[in-house]
Design an enzyme around this catalytic site. Structure first.
Site, PDB file in Angstrom:
ATOM      1  CB  CYS A 269      -0.882   0.028   1.250  1.00 53.40           C
ATOM      2  SG  CYS A 269      -2.090  -1.298   1.304  1.00 53.40           S
ATOM      3  CB  VAL A 270       0.861   4.347  -2.035  1.00 58.39           C
ATOM      4  CG1 VAL A 270       1.545   5.704  -1.982  1.00 58.39           C
ATOM      5  CG2 VAL A 270       1.196   3.637  -3.333  1.00 58.39           C
TER       6      VAL A 270
END
Length: 149
Positions: free
Chosen positions: A56-57
């Protein structure tokens, strides 16, 4: 717009119905953010490396509790540092939390989430992060099932 499950969260069916009532994506984004605001707060001790979702960013933490009354049943708490992602976490909890490991593993996440048409409106990074969260939930269900016997 506020039908709650026994755990106090909005059910996926209610989210789907609410999505259909909202005409434009700006309203839907606001609704997703509002879902995130309703998440149970994540205790500080749960914000650790083991609960951090890779891929996940944004920063995302998912904590899984397994109840073992016969078949393993999983419940989740989580959080993100991004408002929209926190809302996506709430949607995933509506789909998965409170279900048995077998039920979780039979959910077709792409099809279920596809009912909301999210992929068409999320950046590729957000879509990848959403699938990373799904994979983490499925992995926790696999682990719970493996240790059930």
């Amino acid at each position: 717009m506020d039908t709650l499950t026994s755990s106090g969260s909005t059910s996926f069916e209610e989210i789907l119905a609410d999505f259909e009532l909202l005409d434009d994506w700006e309203d839907r984004y606001r609704y997703v953010i509002e879902l995130g605001r309703k998440l149970e707060p994540l205790p500080e001790e749960e914000r650790n490396a083991a609960n951090k979702v890779q891929g996940c960013v944004s920063q995302v933490w998912l904590s899984t509790k397994v109840e073992r009354n016969g078949v393993p049943r999983l419940t989740f708490i989580g959080d993100s540092d991004a408002h929209i992602v926190r809302g996506l976490v709430a949607i995933l909890f509506a789909i998965y939390s409170g279900k048995t490991a077998d039920e979780i593993l039979t959910v077709d996440a792409r099809q279920t989430l596809g009912e909301l048409h999210l992929n068409e409106h999320l950046t590729p990074q957000r879509s990848n992060g959403l699938m990373a969260m799904v994979n983490r939930i499925r992995s926790d269900a696999d682990a719970a099932k493996a240790t059930a016997g």
